[in-house]
Design an enzyme around this catalytic site. Structure first.
Site, mmCIF file in Angstrom:
data_model
loop_
_atom_site.group_PDB
_atom_site.id
_atom_site.type_symbol
_atom_site.label_atom_id
_atom_site.label_comp_id
_atom_site.label_asym_id
_atom_site.label_seq_id
_atom_site.Cartn_x
_atom_site.Cartn_y
_atom_site.Cartn_z
ATOM 1 N N ASP A 30 -27.423 30.697 -9.529
ATOM 2 C CA ASP A 30 -26.961 30.405 -10.887
ATOM 3 C C ASP A 30 -26.790 31.628 -11.788
ATOM 4 O OD1 ASP A 30 -29.567 31.206 -11.311
ATOM 5 O OD2 ASP A 30 -30.334 29.177 -11.592
ATOM 6 N N GLU B 112 -28.200 27.144 -2.406
ATOM 7 C CA GLU B 112 -29.075 26.619 -3.468
ATOM 8 C C GLU B 112 -28.248 25.843 -4.502
ATOM 9 O OE1 GLU B 112 -31.500 28.705 -6.704
ATOM 10 O OE2 GLU B 112 -32.979 28.608 -5.117
ATOM 11 N N GLU C 39 -28.122 29.771 -17.117
ATOM 12 C CA GLU C 39 -28.030 29.428 -15.690
ATOM 13 C C GLU C 39 -27.580 27.996 -15.432
ATOM 14 O OE1 GLU C 39 -30.540 31.044 -17.110
ATOM 15 O OE2 GLU C 39 -30.836 32.912 -16.001
ATOM 16 N N HIS D 73 -39.850 36.342 -17.449
ATOM 17 C CA HIS D 73 -38.614 37.070 -17.762
ATOM 18 C C HIS D 73 -37.502 36.190 -18.299
ATOM 19 C CE1 HIS D 73 -35.912 35.649 -14.485
ATOM 20 N NE2 HIS D 73 -37.070 35.257 -14.006
ATOM 21 N N ARG E 236 -34.710 34.301 -20.159
ATOM 22 C CA ARG E 236 -33.965 34.607 -21.374
ATOM 23 C C ARG E 236 -34.325 33.654 -22.518
ATOM 24 N NH1 ARG E 236 -28.928 37.608 -21.849
ATOM 25 N NH2 ARG E 236 -28.858 38.085 -19.650
ATOM 26 N N HIS F 75 -41.346 42.552 -15.838
ATOM 27 C CA HIS F 75 -39.896 42.667 -15.673
ATOM 28 C C HIS F 75 -39.379 43.761 -16.607
ATOM 29 C CE1 HIS F 75 -35.694 41.311 -15.406
ATOM 30 N NE2 HIS F 75 -36.065 40.610 -14.356
HETATM 31 N N1 UDP Z 1 -40.639 38.984 -7.168
HETATM 32 C C1 UDP Z 1 -40.807 40.254 -6.597
HETATM 33 N N2 UDP Z 1 -41.514 41.196 -7.299
HETATM 34 C C2 UDP Z 1 -42.043 40.969 -8.532
HETATM 35 C C3 UDP Z 1 -41.849 39.685 -9.115
HETATM 36 C C4 UDP Z 1 -41.141 38.719 -8.407
HETATM 37 O O1 UDP Z 1 -40.361 40.504 -5.463
HETATM 38 O O2 UDP Z 1 -42.651 41.874 -9.095
HETATM 39 C C5 UDP Z 1 -39.850 37.994 -6.435
HETATM 40 C C6 UDP Z 1 -40.478 36.636 -6.270
HETATM 41 O O3 UDP Z 1 -41.202 36.559 -5.079
HETATM 42 C C7 UDP Z 1 -39.299 35.687 -6.238
HETATM 43 C C8 UDP Z 1 -38.258 36.422 -7.049
HETATM 44 O O4 UDP Z 1 -38.676 37.758 -7.181
HETATM 45 O O5 UDP Z 1 -38.783 35.494 -4.932
HETATM 46 C C9 UDP Z 1 -38.130 35.774 -8.396
HETATM 47 O O6 UDP Z 1 -37.364 36.552 -9.205
HETATM 48 P P1 UDP Z 1 -37.245 36.272 -10.761
HETATM 49 O O7 UDP Z 1 -38.498 35.626 -11.234
HETATM 50 O O8 UDP Z 1 -36.824 37.576 -11.358
HETATM 51 O O9 UDP Z 1 -36.007 35.300 -10.877
HETATM 52 P P2 UDP Z 1 -35.809 33.726 -10.803
HETATM 53 O O10 UDP Z 1 -36.377 33.235 -9.507
HETATM 54 O O11 UDP Z 1 -36.450 33.120 -12.007
HETATM 55 O O12 UDP Z 1 -34.317 33.556 -10.844
#
Ligand code: UDP
Length: 387
Positions: free
Chosen positions: A112, A134, A148, A229, A231, A261
């Site tokens: 997304d 997904e 998203e 993180h 928005r 982040h």
């Molecule tokens: N993640 C990572 N390192 C970190 C924090 C998160 O590798 O320091 C991984 C986590 O395991 C997950 C992904 O990043 O698979 C999630 O990313 P984020 O939270 O940025 O995005 P969202 O999933 O909300 O789109």
């Protein structure tokens, strides 16, 4: 940056392989797409190319390196303080040029993000079919998560192959009248990534030794893993999250490990409230093996992330979700996740309940895989190869 003036695909007339371009730009997309890249590359009838936009430069590169993926085209669009307008405009021009040069038979996008939505639109303008990994996640509220929820709805209008991670996601697509023949329930590829990475870390502890060193500093304390993180939480939400973490970390038996982040709306708020607290380790974003290790050894997870909501239940960790709605209800329904929003008192109350009430903790801390079994990427690759 690669000059995208000519196709990087094989141009031999006799090469009948289907030319598939995978397009992504952020850390979570890279984590969830690397198993798909590997699975497609194992299909003899498919030729793949990886196009990255680098919407999040540093975090993306961390994952590509661990996954052993070298992008064929790197559009490197990131600029400081990029606006949604500016990024959308830049992406549509650059992705359009890349597609004109590469002429893929199909593109594959994930989830997304702005990269995902704009890549789908640029492909549609060229009548290139789109596969969506997904697909079908819906919160039902176009402002949560923002932007998203609209990004993924736009992709659903365009994609002819929709890879739904769960039955609920497939049902959401059917409710929107998407063609049932193009919907495939595969599980979420994040579980493929998680299980493979955990196996690697178990086999070679040096891949995540930095985390073990950090945890040793907090020996005897229960670790709360935090990420934030989103928005829609920028501003007041972030401030409330920071204050709730400070309240929780006042307990001597708790340590908070918080990979922060790099978004400029996150770090300064956290620094101001949590900067000097002895039980809080605010650290740089972790590479994936280190983060998987953190999930493995923490007591509970406090997050507004999408991917982390999916990963934590597989490792039997209770996850409190700092959002008002979730497009991943499977964790909540299974009892391993709970929505706590961004209300300071509520976050603190729910964390303390898990720390002090063993029955409440045990009820949530069940290893459960509502999001997948580790075989999603293979299923997706087979469908794409069959074309
Ligand atoms: N993640 C990572 N390192 C970190 C924090 C998160 O590798 O320091 C991984 C986590 O395991 C997950 C992904 O990043 O698979 C999630 O990313 P984020 O939270 O940025 O995005 P969202 O999933 O909300 O789109």
């Amino acid at each position: 940056m690669r000059q995208n003036v000519r196709s990087t695909f094989s141009t031999s007339e006799r090469d009948s392989r289907v030319k598939v371009a995978l397009v992504f730009g952020t850390r979570p997309e890279a984590i969830k797409m690397f198993p798909v890249v590997h699975a497609l590359r194992a299909q003899p009838g498919v030729e793949t190319r990886v196009i990255v936009t680098a919407q999040h430069r540093g975090l993306l590169d961390q994952v590509l390196e661990i996954a052993g993926i070298v992008p064929d085209i790197d559009l490197d669009v990131m600029v400081p303080n990029q606006t949604l307008d500016g990024l959308t405009a830049k992406l549509i021009v650059e992705l359009g040029k890349a597609f004109d040069a590469e002429k893929p038979d199909r593109i594959v996008v994930h989830g997304d993000t702005l990269t995902t939505m704009v890549a789908s639109l640029a492909a549609y303008y060229r009548k290139i079919p789109v596969a969506h990994v997904e697909a079908g996640l819906r919160s039902g509220d176009i402002h949560h998560p923002w932007p998203e929820e609209v990004n993924r709805r736009v992709v659903a209008c365009i994609a002819d192959m929709n890879f739904a991670p769960t039955q609920a996601a497939a049902d959401a697509l059917l409710r929107e009248n998407r063609d049932a023949a193009g919907i495939h329930i595969t599980g979420n590829t994040v579980i493929d990534a998680l299980l493979a990475t955990r196996d690697r870390v178990v086999a070679d502890a040096s891949l995540a030794s930095g985390l073990d060193d950090l945890a040793a500093r907090f020996a005897g304390k229960r670790i709360v893993a935090v990420t934030s993180h989103r928005r829609e939480n920028f501003g007041g939400g972030m401030e409330a999250i920071a204050r709730s973490i400070a309240d929780i970390a006042a307990r001597p038996d708790v340590a908070v490990i918080f990979p922060v982040h790099p978004n400029p709306n996150v770090r300064p708020v956290m620094d101001a409230v949590l900067g000097d607290l002895p039980n809080v380790a605010m650290i740089e974003p972790l590479d994936y093996p280190h983060f998987v290790r953190l999930l493995d050894l923490c007591h509970l997870v406090l997050t507004d992330s999408g991917g982390v909501q999916e990963e934590a239940p597989s490792l039997g960790k209770p996850v409190l979700v700092m959002r008002e709605t979730t497009e991943r209800p499977e964790g909540v329904e299974a009892g391993t996740a709970k929505l706590v929003g961004t209300d300071r008192a509520l976050i603190v109350r729910e964390v303390l309940a898990l720390l002090d009430d063993q029955d409440a903790y045990d009820a949530m801390a069940r290893a459960h895989n509502p999001f997948g079994d580790g075989g999603a990427a293979e299923r997706i690759a087979v469908v794409i190869a069959a074309g």
